[in-house]
Each structure stands twice: as structure tokens, then as C-alpha cells.
Design an enzyme around this catalytic site. Structure first.
Site, PDB file in Angstrom:
ATOM      1  N   LYS A  53      33.726  38.886  47.480  1.00  5.55           N
ATOM      2  CA  LYS A  53      33.686  39.894  46.546  1.00  5.55           C
ATOM      3  C   LYS A  53      32.897  39.046  44.970  1.00  5.55           C
ATOM      4  O   LYS A  53      32.103  40.193  44.659  1.00  5.55           O
ATOM      5  CB  LYS A  53      35.322  39.818  46.051  1.00  5.55           C
ATOM      6  CG  LYS A  53      36.189  40.712  47.007  1.00  5.55           C
ATOM      7  CD  LYS A  53      37.526  40.570  46.929  1.00  5.55           C
ATOM      8  CE  LYS A  53      38.224  41.293  47.914  1.00  5.55           C
ATOM      9  NZ  LYS A  53      39.692  41.010  47.870  1.00  5.55           N
ATOM     10  N   GLN A  97      44.282  38.348  44.242  1.00  2.29           N
ATOM     11  CA  GLN A  97      44.178  38.106  45.711  1.00  2.29           C
ATOM     12  C   GLN A  97      45.451  37.808  46.469  1.00  2.29           C
ATOM     13  O   GLN A  97      46.250  37.189  46.154  1.00  2.29           O
ATOM     14  CB  GLN A  97      43.087  36.992  46.166  1.00  2.29           C
ATOM     15  CG  GLN A  97      42.920  37.020  47.690  1.00  2.29           C
ATOM     16  CD  GLN A  97      42.175  38.058  48.163  1.00  2.29           C
ATOM     17  OE1 GLN A  97      41.195  38.589  47.624  1.00  2.29           O
ATOM     18  NE2 GLN A  97      42.636  38.711  49.445  1.00  2.29           N
ATOM     19  N   ASP A 120      42.391  47.716  42.833  1.00  2.00           N
ATOM     20  CA  ASP A 120      42.909  47.620  44.060  1.00  2.00           C
ATOM     21  C   ASP A 120      43.775  48.973  44.380  1.00  2.00           C
ATOM     22  O   ASP A 120      44.152  49.147  45.529  1.00  2.00           O
ATOM     23  CB  ASP A 120      43.784  46.392  44.238  1.00  2.00           C
ATOM     24  CG  ASP A 120      42.974  45.201  45.098  1.00  2.00           C
ATOM     25  OD1 ASP A 120      42.005  45.643  45.870  1.00  2.00           O
ATOM     26  OD2 ASP A 120      43.257  44.166  44.835  1.00  2.00           O
TER      27      ASP A 120
END
Ligand code: NDP
Length: 285
Positions: A53, A97, A120
Site C-alpha cells: 500500500k 491494518q 476502507d
């Protein structure tokens, strides 16, 4: 192999290229996009995802800020960090994460992220907006799957779509996005009876269960579009999907590979959400 390959590598490169140009234009308007990436502990797979990422951010011109915290970090400390990122103007998107260490409640952390920085799209506010069909951010993996189906040229409207897996981050939002595109949706899970027969009804089959090469050709209607979300590391370190690629490719019309399928699309969609967050927060466009 009879099926055509739906390459996430190729499609995601196109999207990243478009975003790169958009980011250059944004800079001219004084908008710089920033993504905070938070990782807690030293899970090897999480480290690989976080690095990918960050690399994608650097390539297209998004500023990334990494916060690598030790396994021992308390929930209160992580909440403090999320709160400080919520009020940091350089940070447009916050990505924590997953999975988090067992002593930290993931839901509490997700709920603490400002929904306008929730790139997200895991926060209940954004999940609700997705349900209604009026959203700012699409969840990255299901959105990436939609792009791959679009690439196939196969129309979703009216088709039988079967999603195997009902997690909050993949299966459920995937079903919702296919529904918004007017597919007829069936969602399967570990209690589904006659899974093979249900899957064989699918014109479009999306598999997200986390079981290496589980879906064999008996699950697939000839000519179906097969999207493999799964990422499973075998003992010999090889990365494989939830679909037995070689044999399913003999019957499907389109199929995604693992690696190089849904994985790179997830990252491209995260970049897209971060750019959108920066634009929305700037109030300039
Ligand atoms: P979860 O473990 O959260 O969910 C798995 C789902 O699969 C559950 O709904 C479970 O059913 C269902 N399931 C498990 N076994 C079976 C079975 N034998 N038959 C039918 N259904 C079954 O996984 P995720 O959704 O988070 O991830 C799924 C896979 O996708 C993983 O391999 C993960 O690594 C990968 N992934 C890939 C991403 C990418 O970018 N490519 C991003 C996110 C995930 P039940 O609810 O009944 O337990």
C-alpha cells in the site's frame, strides 16, 4: 485454458495511472492527498500488505504516513493514535491494518475512525450508506471485484450472482454491490446446503472463503465468470486462491488469477478512496 484471464495487474495499473494524473491536477489546486497506515504487531502477511500500500502511494503521488506499533500496544494507545489522526489535516485517509492483536477490539477501533477518513469503508456509517446505495467510499475488495467484472464486458443486470463467503469486509458488501447492479444474488457460507449445486447456478461466481483451491470445476457452470478473492499461502509458500485455477479455467468464460487478480485491485481502490477523501475534505471541488 478456455477462459479469458481477468488481470488485476493490468486493470489496476490503468486505474493508478488515471489517479496519478488526477493527483497532479489536485496539487495545482493545492490539494495533497495523505494516507495514514497503521500496523500493530509483526504479522508477516500484514507487513506485506502495508508495504504494498505504501509503495502504491509513493508511485502515484499520495503522501503515506506509517505508524508501526508494537504487539504490546494497548487499545487505549491505539485509540489515542486514531483520534490524533482524525484531527490531523495532512491525513485524509486512515487505514488500520487488520487483524489486530487479540487484546484489541477491532470494532471499537473501526468505530473510532472519522467516517470521512474511513477509506476502507468499514465504519458502520459507511456500511449503512453502502446498503442504501448512496456512498462516498466503496469497500476496496468488493469494489475491485466490480471493476474486474466490468472489464469482462459481461452485463451483471438480471444475472445469477453467487457470492461464497459472508464476511463484513468482502462477502456481504460484495453481495450489496452486485445487487445495486441489478444482479440476482445468492450469498453462501459454511452452513449452506448443496453448495456445489448453488454455485453451479451462477453466471457470476465470487469466492471469498479462505480455503485453498476449494472451488473445483464441479462448482462452476460452463461459461461462468469466476472471481477468486481468496489468498492462501501453501506450506511450500506458494500463494493460491480459493479456486482450483487450472481446472476451473477449462470451464469458465473469464477467471481471475491469484496472485495478480483481486489483490492489486484492492490496493487501487484504496488509492481511489484516498483521492476522493482528499477532494471531499478540501471542499474545493
Ligand atoms: P472470513 O474468514 O472473514 O470469512 C470467510 C467466509 O467464508 C465466512 O463467511 C465463512 O462462512 C465462509 N466459508 C468458510 N468455509 C466455507 C465453506 N467450506 N463453504 C462455504 N463457505 C465457507 O474471510 P474474509 O472474507 O476476510 O476473506 C476471505 C478470503 O479472501 C481469504 O482468503 C482472505 O485472505 C482473502 N482476502 C483477499 C483480499 C484481497 O485483496 N485479495 C482482501 C480480503 C480478503 P461462515 O460465515 O458460516 O463462517
Amino acid at each position: 485454458m478456455g477462459a479469458e484471464l481477468l488481470s488485476g495487474k493490468v486493470v489496476s495499473a490503468k486505474i493508478r495511472e488515471e489517479l496519478k494524473i488526477e493527483l497532479i491536477n489536485m496539487k495545482k489546486d493545492g490539494i495533497i492527498a495523505g494516507l495514514a497506515v497503521v500496523i500493530v504487531g509483526d504479522d508477516a502477511a500484514s507487513r506485506v500488505y502495508v508495504n504494498a500500500k505504501k509503495k502504491a502511494c509513493a508511485e502515484i503521488g499520495i503522501e503515506s504516513y506509517e505508524y508501526a506499533l508494537s504487539e504490546e500496544t494497548s487499545q487505549a494507545e491505539l485509540l489515542d493514535l486514531v483520534n490524533s489522526l482524525n484531527s490531523n489535516n495532512k491525513v485524509n485517509g486512515i487505514l488500520v491494518q487488520l487483524p489486530l492483536p487479540k487484546h484489541i477490539d477491532e470494532e471499537t477501533i473501526i468505530n473510532a475512525i472519522n467516517p470521512s477518513k474511513d477509506v476502507d469503508a468499514f465504519h458502520p456509517h459507511n456500511v449503512g450508506k453502502i446498503m442504501i446505495g448512496n456512498y462516498d467510499f466503496l469497500p476496496c475488495t468488493p469494489a475491485g471485484v466490480m471493476e474486474l467484472i466490468k472489464e469482462s464486458g459481461v452485463e451483471i443486470s438480471g444475472k445469477e450472482c453467487v457470492v461464497v463467503g459472508r464476511s463484513n469486509i468482502v462477502g456481504k458488501p460484495q453481495a450489496m454491490l452486485l445487487l445495486h447492479s441489478n444482479g440476482t444474488i445468492t450469498v453462501c457460507h459454511s452452513r449452506t446446503r448443496d453448495l456445489k449445486e448453488v454455485c453451479r447456478r451462477a453466471d457470476i461466481l465470487v469466492v471469498a472463503i479462505g480455503k485453498a483451491e476449494f472451488v473445483t470445476k464441479e462448482y462452476v457452470k460452463p461459461g461462468a465468470v469466476v472471481i477468486d478473492v481468496g489468498m492462501n499461502r501453501l506450506e511450500n509458500k506458494k500463494l493460491v486462491g480459493d479456486v482450483a485455477f487450472e481446472e476451473v479455467a477449462e470451464v469458465a468464460s473469464y477467471i481471475t488469477p491469484v496472485p495478480g487478480g483481486v489483490g492489486p485491485m484492492t490496493i487501487a481502490m484504496l488509492m481511489k478512496n484516498t483521492v476522493k477523501a482528499a477532494i471531499l475534505q478540501s471542499g474545493k471541488k
